[in-house]
Scaffold this motif. Structure first.
Motif, PDB file in Angstrom:
ATOM      1  N   UNK A 338      54.016  95.710  15.000  1.00 13.41           N
ATOM      2  CA  UNK A 338      55.114  96.260  15.780  1.00 13.41           C
ATOM      3  C   UNK A 338      56.393  96.368  14.966  1.00 13.41           C
ATOM      4  N   UNK A 339      56.634  95.347  14.134  1.00 13.82           N
ATOM      5  CA  UNK A 339      57.872  95.282  13.361  1.00 13.82           C
ATOM      6  C   UNK A 339      57.546  95.087  11.882  1.00 13.82           C
ATOM      7  N   UNK A 340      57.157  96.151  11.170  1.00 14.14           N
ATOM      8  CA  UNK A 340      56.846  95.999   9.748  1.00 14.14           C
ATOM      9  C   UNK A 340      58.022  95.390   8.993  1.00 14.14           C
ATOM     10  N   UNK A 341      57.694  94.427   8.138  1.00 10.38           N
ATOM     11  CA  UNK A 341      58.728  93.725   7.384  1.00 10.38           C
ATOM     12  C   UNK A 341      59.015  92.338   7.919  1.00 10.38           C
ATOM     13  N   UNK A 342      58.662  92.094   9.197  1.00 14.18           N
ATOM     14  CA  UNK A 342      58.941  90.782   9.769  1.00 14.18           C
ATOM     15  C   UNK A 342      58.091  89.691   9.120  1.00 14.18           C
ATOM     16  N   UNK A 343      56.915  90.031   8.605  1.00 20.08           N
ATOM     17  CA  UNK A 343      56.058  89.026   7.996  1.00 20.08           C
ATOM     18  C   UNK A 343      56.738  88.289   6.859  1.00 20.08           C
ATOM     19  N   UNK A 344      57.516  89.002   6.052  1.00 15.52           N
ATOM     20  CA  UNK A 344      58.240  88.356   4.955  1.00 15.52           C
ATOM     21  C   UNK A 344      59.304  87.407   5.500  1.00 15.52           C
ATOM     22  N   UNK A 345      59.988  87.844   6.566  1.00 15.11           N
ATOM     23  CA  UNK A 345      61.004  86.980   7.201  1.00 15.11           C
ATOM     24  C   UNK A 345      60.359  85.710   7.740  1.00 15.11           C
ATOM     25  N   UNK A 346      59.213  85.853   8.388  1.00 15.01           N
ATOM     26  CA  UNK A 346      58.509  84.698   8.949  1.00 15.01           C
ATOM     27  C   UNK A 346      58.060  83.749   7.844  1.00 15.01           C
ATOM     28  N   UNK A 347      57.555  84.300   6.752  1.00 12.87           N
ATOM     29  CA  UNK A 347      57.116  83.483   5.620  1.00 12.87           C
ATOM     30  C   UNK A 347      58.286  82.682   5.043  1.00 12.87           C
ATOM     31  N   UNK A 348      59.426  83.321   4.869  1.00 15.56           N
ATOM     32  CA  UNK A 348      60.606  82.612   4.357  1.00 15.56           C
ATOM     33  C   UNK A 348      61.035  81.508   5.317  1.00 15.56           C
ATOM     34  N   UNK A 349      60.993  81.799   6.606  1.00 20.53           N
ATOM     35  CA  UNK A 349      61.440  80.835   7.620  1.00 20.53           C
ATOM     36  C   UNK A 349      60.557  79.591   7.651  1.00 20.53           C
ATOM     37  N   UNK A 350      59.276  79.773   7.391  1.00 17.47           N
ATOM     38  CA  UNK A 350      58.346  78.638   7.404  1.00 17.47           C
ATOM     39  C   UNK A 350      58.399  77.812   6.126  1.00 17.47           C
ATOM     40  N   UNK A 351      59.204  78.236   5.167  1.00 16.45           N
ATOM     41  CA  UNK A 351      59.275  77.557   3.878  1.00 16.45           C
ATOM     42  C   UNK A 351      59.434  76.051   3.946  1.00 16.45           C
ATOM     43  N   UNK A 352      60.349  75.508   4.784  1.00 21.54           N
ATOM     44  CA  UNK A 352      60.521  74.049   4.830  1.00 21.54           C
ATOM     45  C   UNK A 352      59.262  73.285   5.237  1.00 21.54           C
ATOM     46  N   UNK A 353      58.382  73.903   6.014  1.00 19.26           N
ATOM     47  CA  UNK A 353      57.137  73.228   6.397  1.00 19.26           C
ATOM     48  C   UNK A 353      56.178  73.105   5.225  1.00 19.26           C
ATOM     49  N   UNK A 354      56.366  73.955   4.208  1.00 20.47           N
ATOM     50  CA  UNK A 354      55.409  74.011   3.108  1.00 20.47           C
ATOM     51  C   UNK A 354      56.059  73.711   1.763  1.00 20.47           C
ATOM     52  N   UNK A 355      57.142  72.945   1.805  1.00 19.21           N
ATOM     53  CA  UNK A 355      57.814  72.558   0.562  1.00 19.21           C
ATOM     54  C   UNK A 355      56.864  71.733  -0.309  1.00 19.21           C
ATOM     55  N   UNK A 356      56.795  72.069  -1.574  1.00 17.51           N
ATOM     56  CA  UNK A 356      55.965  71.321  -2.509  1.00 17.51           C
ATOM     57  C   UNK A 356      54.508  71.710  -2.516  1.00 17.51           C
ATOM     58  N   UNK A 357      54.101  72.696  -1.695  1.00 15.49           N
ATOM     59  CA  UNK A 357      52.703  73.100  -1.662  1.00 15.49           C
ATOM     60  C   UNK A 357      52.373  73.954  -2.892  1.00 15.49           C
ATOM     61  N   UNK A 358      51.092  74.032  -3.194  1.00  9.49           N
ATOM     62  CA  UNK A 358      50.633  74.791  -4.357  1.00  9.49           C
ATOM     63  C   UNK A 358      50.778  76.284  -4.117  1.00  9.49           C
ATOM     64  N   UNK A 359      50.746  77.038  -5.219  1.00  9.82           N
ATOM     65  CA  UNK A 359      50.827  78.498  -5.106  1.00  9.82           C
ATOM     66  C   UNK A 359      49.658  79.042  -4.298  1.00  9.82           C
ATOM     67  N   UNK A 360      48.469  78.442  -4.436  1.00  7.12           N
ATOM     68  CA  UNK A 360      47.300  78.910  -3.688  1.00  7.12           C
ATOM     69  C   UNK A 360      47.495  78.716  -2.188  1.00  7.12           C
ATOM     70  N   UNK A 361      48.087  77.577  -1.782  1.00  2.00           N
ATOM     71  CA  UNK A 361      48.342  77.335  -0.359  1.00  2.00           C
ATOM     72  C   UNK A 361      49.407  78.290   0.176  1.00  2.00           C
ATOM     73  N   UNK A 362      50.482  78.474  -0.591  1.00  2.00           N
ATOM     74  CA  UNK A 362      51.565  79.361  -0.154  1.00  2.00           C
ATOM     75  C   UNK A 362      51.082  80.807  -0.042  1.00  2.00           C
TER      76      UNK A 362
END
Length: 509
Positions: A338-362
């Motif tokens: 519905x809103x192309x481009x929002x996926x990148x915003x959502x990924x950035x927003x979830x960053x604190x939950x995945x601090x320190x995770x590997x590149x494969x997990x991210x």
């Protein structure tokens, strides 16, 4: 390399020129093999190509070649009829370019040049006859399209030949070919003589290609038929051949099991054609010897091979360096969300939950965020299940089976607060429970972000999600304060419960 472009499919000229003019338009590839003749149309030259059209005819062009030195007359007629049809289809599909390649049978037959001449005269298609070394290279490049970081050996089983190549560091190194296709083996009636021939040829292949066998990538219809039978024999729940990794010992058991059964029984299990399965028992002999000779660390089935290798060879280096999974997800988001481009915003927003995770997990978190809304048009009662199916069974590269299930479970939980445990249980043999639990957390986190913002940009940029000290704090600042509400509170607590934390929502200046 000579190339063929049908007059109605985009004019004449080199493949490089054709693809250079329209990299995102449809590219056709015709593969004239010893057993099958296939047309594949790729919808553009994106890093993870879409299959616009795919058709195969089992012609048996190389049947009897070893004894006669000539192409099968029946196979010739069948292949020519198929190529007439493919040329006509190409003329209607508005292709920007066409690549037509013939492999072992046409390469080895005395009348191979006559066949190519008749094809060009009657259809306008110019068949490039690939050498054995080139065939091995193209199959290996196809594997690199699906696995950019592939390390190991690529084995492509065709109707008349078998190729082996070493891939490492994104490059194709040593490569060789041998007359080990099932059509060739069928011409050796004596079982002991055939076994000696297989041992000799596999030994020569391994001597010519001495790369480290970290993983053995299997390319070709015979290998895929064997893999499908292995799945059925063990009750494997995910019927996707690309990325399937059977343990070597299990696969060896399946090879013996196949040889002990009639083709009709095997066909009833998988729906694979009798024409294909009649040759599979012979192919098992070569695979058995290959596994014994190289002792691979892992074995993986590749749905990508020579045809994809032709596409990969035309790609600019900058495109090759892209991640095929992320690029495919970006394309799906742009085409269906519905809103192309929002996926990148959502990924950035979830960053604190995945601090320190590997590149494969991210990378998987990133992919999930891009796909979080791609099935919004589905009926609400089935949307979650469709999300799971579209990811686990999607035709994308750069992903293995555990990662497919992880993404599927994450998207299932993005749409359902109480996703069915039966799904996770069914796939437990592929995805261990701790990773399944991580997928649930990701799904609920995406559910919170999508609900808070309505999947629109401009909201999450003013909201912070911070875990720590047994709390999961959602801070809404400035314009984001207007988006607080009971449903957001419920989504926050649902996520927090999975993190063994207490959800706290704060509205701040």
């Amino acid at each position: 390399m000579r190339t063929g472009t049908h007059a109605q499919a985009g004019g004449s000229g080199s493949v490089a020129a054709e693809t250079g003019k329209a990299r995102l338009r449809r590219i056709g590839v015709i593969d004239v093999g010893s057993n099958s003749v296939r047309l594949v149309v790729f919808d553009g030259m994106a890093r993870s190509p879409a299959y616009f059209y795919n058709e195969k005819v089992l012609c048996g062009l190389g049947a009897g070649l070893g004894s006669t030195g000539r192409l099968s007359p029946k196979g010739w007629r069948c292949a020519l009829a198929a190529l007439h049809r493919y040329a006509a289809l190409a003329g209607r599909m508005q292709l920007s370019g066409m690549i037509a390649v013939a492999t072992a049978a046409v390469r080895e037959a005395r009348d191979g040049p006559d066949f190519c001449a008749q094809v060009e005269r009657e259809t306008g298609l110019q068949l490039h006859v690939a050498s054995g070394s080139e065939e091995a290279q193209l199959s290996a490049k196809g594997v690199l399209l699906g696995w950019p970081a592939a390390e190991g050996l690529v084995c492509d089983m065709g109707g008349s030949s078998m190729e082996l190549a070493h891939v490492s560091g994104g490059q194709v190194h040593d490569r060789a070919t041998a007359p080990l296709g099932p059509l060739k083996l069928a011409e050796i009636a004596d079982g002991e003589k055939r076994a000696r021939f297989v041992r000799k040829q596999v030994k020569a292949l391994r001597r010519a290609v001495a790369g480290e066998p970290r993983r053995l990538f299997l390319v070709g219809g015979s290998w895929r038929a064997i893999a499908r039978l292995d799945m059925e024999r063990r009750g494997y729940p995910l019927k996707v051949l690309h990325g399937y990794e059977p343990p070597a010992a299990q696969l060896l058991e399946t090879l013996a099991w196949i040889r002990a059964r009639e083709p009709a029984e095997l066909s009833a299990l998988t729906g694979t054609s009798m024409a294909r399965l009649s040759l599979v028992p012979l192919a098992t002999l070569a695979l058995e010897e290959l596994i014994a000779r190289i002792e691979p660390g892992r074995i993986a089935v590749s749905a990508y091979g020579l045809r994809e290798g032709l596409l990969y060879r035309q790609m600019p280096e900058a495109v090759r360096r892209l991640d095929p999974l992320i690029e495919a997800c970006r394309h799906m988001e742009a085409a269906a969300s519905r809103m192309p481009g929002f996926g990148e915003t959502l990924f950035d927003w979830l960053g604190p939950l995945y601090a320190g995770r590997s590149a494969a997990e991210l990378r998987l978190v990133h992919a999930a965020c891009l796909l979080h809304d791609a099935n919004w048009r589905a009926h609400p009662d089935y949307r979650a299940e469709l999300c799971f199916d579209s990811v686990t069974r999607g035709n994308v590269g750069g992903i293995d089976h555990p990662d497919r299930v992880f993404l599927g479970l994450a998207l299932l939980n993005r749409y359902k607060a109480t996703a069915p445990d039966a799904t996770a249980t069914l796939f437990r043999g592929i995805l261990p429970e701790p990773r399944a639990a991580e997928a649930v957390i990701l799904g609920r986190a995406m559910r919170l972000g999508a609900m808070l913002s309505g999947s629109a940009t401009g909201v999450l940029e003013h909201a912070r999600l911070e875990p720590g000290d047994g709390r999961l704090t959602l801070t809404l600042c400035g314009p984001a304060r207007e988006f607080a509400g009971e449903v957001v509170e419920r989504r926050l607590q649902s996520l927090a419960s999975r993190l063994d934390a207490t959800g706290v929502m704060i509205c701040a200046e």
